[in-house]
Design a protein around this motif. Structure first.
Motif, PDB file in Angstrom:
ATOM      1  N   PHE A  61      16.373  12.524  16.600  1.00  0.00           N
ATOM      2  CA  PHE A  61      15.692  12.618  15.311  1.00  0.00           C
ATOM      3  C   PHE A  61      14.852  11.370  15.066  1.00  0.00           C
ATOM      4  O   PHE A  61      13.684  11.450  14.707  1.00  0.00           O
ATOM      5  CB  PHE A  61      16.710  12.816  14.184  1.00  0.00           C
ATOM      6  N   MET A  62      15.468  10.210  15.270  1.00  0.00           N
ATOM      7  CA  MET A  62      14.822   8.943  14.946  1.00  0.00           C
ATOM      8  C   MET A  62      13.529   8.733  15.723  1.00  0.00           C
ATOM      9  O   MET A  62      12.501   8.365  15.140  1.00  0.00           O
ATOM     10  CB  MET A  62      15.765   7.785  15.231  1.00  0.00           C
ATOM     11  N   ILE A  63      13.560   8.960  17.007  1.00  0.00           N
ATOM     12  CA  ILE A  63      12.399   8.663  17.843  1.00  0.00           C
ATOM     13  C   ILE A  63      11.187   9.460  17.397  1.00  0.00           C
ATOM     14  O   ILE A  63      10.100   8.913  17.193  1.00  0.00           O
ATOM     15  CB  ILE A  63      12.737   8.912  19.327  1.00  0.00           C
ATOM     16  N   PHE A  64      11.365  10.746  17.218  1.00  0.00           N
ATOM     17  CA  PHE A  64      10.217  11.574  16.862  1.00  0.00           C
ATOM     18  C   PHE A  64       9.778  11.342  15.416  1.00  0.00           C
ATOM     19  O   PHE A  64       8.584  11.381  15.117  1.00  0.00           O
ATOM     20  CB  PHE A  64      10.521  13.042  17.166  1.00  0.00           C
ATOM     21  N   SER A  65      10.711  11.080  14.532  1.00  0.00           N
ATOM     22  CA  SER A  65      10.378  10.759  13.160  1.00  0.00           C
ATOM     23  C   SER A  65       9.574   9.459  13.097  1.00  0.00           C
ATOM     24  O   SER A  65       8.570   9.368  12.380  1.00  0.00           O
ATOM     25  CB  SER A  65      11.651  10.641  12.320  1.00  0.00           C
ATOM     26  N   CYS A  66      10.000   8.468  13.854  1.00  0.00           N
ATOM     27  CA  CYS A  66       9.313   7.172  13.847  1.00  0.00           C
ATOM     28  C   CYS A  66       7.931   7.243  14.473  1.00  0.00           C
ATOM     29  O   CYS A  66       7.007   6.552  14.018  1.00  0.00           O
ATOM     30  CB  CYS A  66      10.163   6.122  14.551  1.00  0.00           C
ATOM     31  N   LEU A  67       7.769   8.052  15.491  1.00  0.00           N
ATOM     32  CA  LEU A  67       6.436   8.228  16.076  1.00  0.00           C
ATOM     33  C   LEU A  67       5.473   8.757  15.027  1.00  0.00           C
ATOM     34  O   LEU A  67       4.357   8.256  14.864  1.00  0.00           O
ATOM     35  CB  LEU A  67       6.497   9.186  17.271  1.00  0.00           C
ATOM     36  N   LYS A  68       5.910   9.775  14.301  1.00  0.00           N
ATOM     37  CA  LYS A  68       5.086  10.339  13.223  1.00  0.00           C
ATOM     38  C   LYS A  68       4.807   9.270  12.169  1.00  0.00           C
ATOM     39  O   LYS A  68       3.661   9.073  11.765  1.00  0.00           O
ATOM     40  CB  LYS A  68       5.804  11.539  12.594  1.00  0.00           C
ATOM     41  N   ILE A 120      17.103   2.971   6.647  1.00  0.00           N
ATOM     42  CA  ILE A 120      17.078   4.357   7.121  1.00  0.00           C
ATOM     43  C   ILE A 120      16.904   4.422   8.634  1.00  0.00           C
ATOM     44  O   ILE A 120      17.456   5.314   9.275  1.00  0.00           O
ATOM     45  CB  ILE A 120      16.027   5.221   6.390  1.00  0.00           C
ATOM     46  N   LEU A 121      16.172   3.468   9.221  1.00  0.00           N
ATOM     47  CA  LEU A 121      16.023   3.473  10.681  1.00  0.00           C
ATOM     48  C   LEU A 121      17.343   3.153  11.370  1.00  0.00           C
ATOM     49  O   LEU A 121      17.675   3.742  12.399  1.00  0.00           O
ATOM     50  CB  LEU A 121      14.955   2.481  11.123  1.00  0.00           C
ATOM     51  N   GLU A 176      11.705  -3.498  16.923  1.00  0.00           N
ATOM     52  CA  GLU A 176      10.793  -4.640  17.045  1.00  0.00           C
ATOM     53  C   GLU A 176       9.474  -4.367  16.323  1.00  0.00           C
ATOM     54  O   GLU A 176       8.960  -5.236  15.611  1.00  0.00           O
ATOM     55  CB  GLU A 176      10.532  -4.962  18.514  1.00  0.00           C
ATOM     56  N   ASP A 177       8.929  -3.166  16.507  1.00  0.00           N
ATOM     57  CA  ASP A 177       7.677  -2.810  15.837  1.00  0.00           C
ATOM     58  C   ASP A 177       7.849  -2.784  14.324  1.00  0.00           C
ATOM     59  O   ASP A 177       6.958  -3.213  13.583  1.00  0.00           O
ATOM     60  CB  ASP A 177       7.165  -1.458  16.331  1.00  0.00           C
ATOM     61  N   SER A 178       8.989  -2.287  13.846  1.00  0.00           N
ATOM     62  CA  SER A 178       9.254  -2.272  12.401  1.00  0.00           C
ATOM     63  C   SER A 178       9.329  -3.681  11.851  1.00  0.00           C
ATOM     64  O   SER A 178       8.765  -3.970  10.787  1.00  0.00           O
ATOM     65  CB  SER A 178      10.567  -1.541  12.109  1.00  0.00           C
ATOM     66  N   GLU A 179      10.006  -4.535  12.572  1.00  0.00           N
ATOM     67  CA  GLU A 179      10.119  -5.938  12.151  1.00  0.00           C
ATOM     68  C   GLU A 179       8.734  -6.575  12.068  1.00  0.00           C
ATOM     69  O   GLU A 179       8.418  -7.272  11.099  1.00  0.00           O
ATOM     70  CB  GLU A 179      11.011  -6.707  13.119  1.00  0.00           C
ATOM     71  N   GLU A 180       7.904  -6.310  13.057  1.00  0.00           N
ATOM     72  CA  GLU A 180       6.560  -6.878  13.072  1.00  0.00           C
ATOM     73  C   GLU A 180       5.683  -6.285  11.971  1.00  0.00           C
ATOM     74  O   GLU A 180       4.958  -7.001  11.281  1.00  0.00           O
ATOM     75  CB  GLU A 180       5.910  -6.629  14.432  1.00  0.00           C
TER      76      GLU A 180
END
Length: 131
Positions: free
Chosen positions: A42-49, A32-33, A20-24
């Protein structure tokens, strides 16, 4: 470790929030997400960064996205470039600002090619003089 476990226990909800945040923010959920979602640890921590890098406290979102446009252009990441050009528009950049950003990225990219290739040329030319 408790915090990490807690995050991973809520991975489905967090992944939905990330999408949702990416879409916004970007106007899309990047490919890639969607693939990284297969490995939530992997995804959660990568996306937080990524979120904090793309929205630093010291820069306005428009400026941060224009920097992302320049970096994507300079590195030849065409899909990322499209995503970040759209995100730059959403953050308030004009088409002229995006175009100027691309020209600046191209100038630096050209300089990188010239600096490296001209040094190689000088070495090559010098080796011919030694013969």
């Amino acid at each position: 470790m408790e915090l990490i476990r807690a995050l991973l226990e809520n991975r489905d909800s967090i992944q939905e929030d990330i999408f949702e945040d990416s879409e916004e923010m970007l106007g899309t959920v990047p490919f890639i997400l969607r693939v990284m979602a297969r490995r939530p640890e992997f995804m959660i921590f990568s996306c937080l960064k990524d979120f904090y890098v793309l929205r630093p406290n010291s820069l306005e979102p428009k400026t941060a996205e224009l920097l992302a446009v320049a970096a994507a252009a300079a590195s030849g990441a065409d899909k990322c470039l499209k995503v970040h050009m759209n995100a730059a528009l959403r953050a308030g950049a004009s088409l002229d600002e995006i175009l100027d950003t691309l020209f600046i990225a191209a100038l630096i990219g050209q300089t990188k090619v010239l600096a490296s290739s001209l040094r190689t040329f000088q070495e090559f030319e010098g080796s011919l003089d030694e013969k």
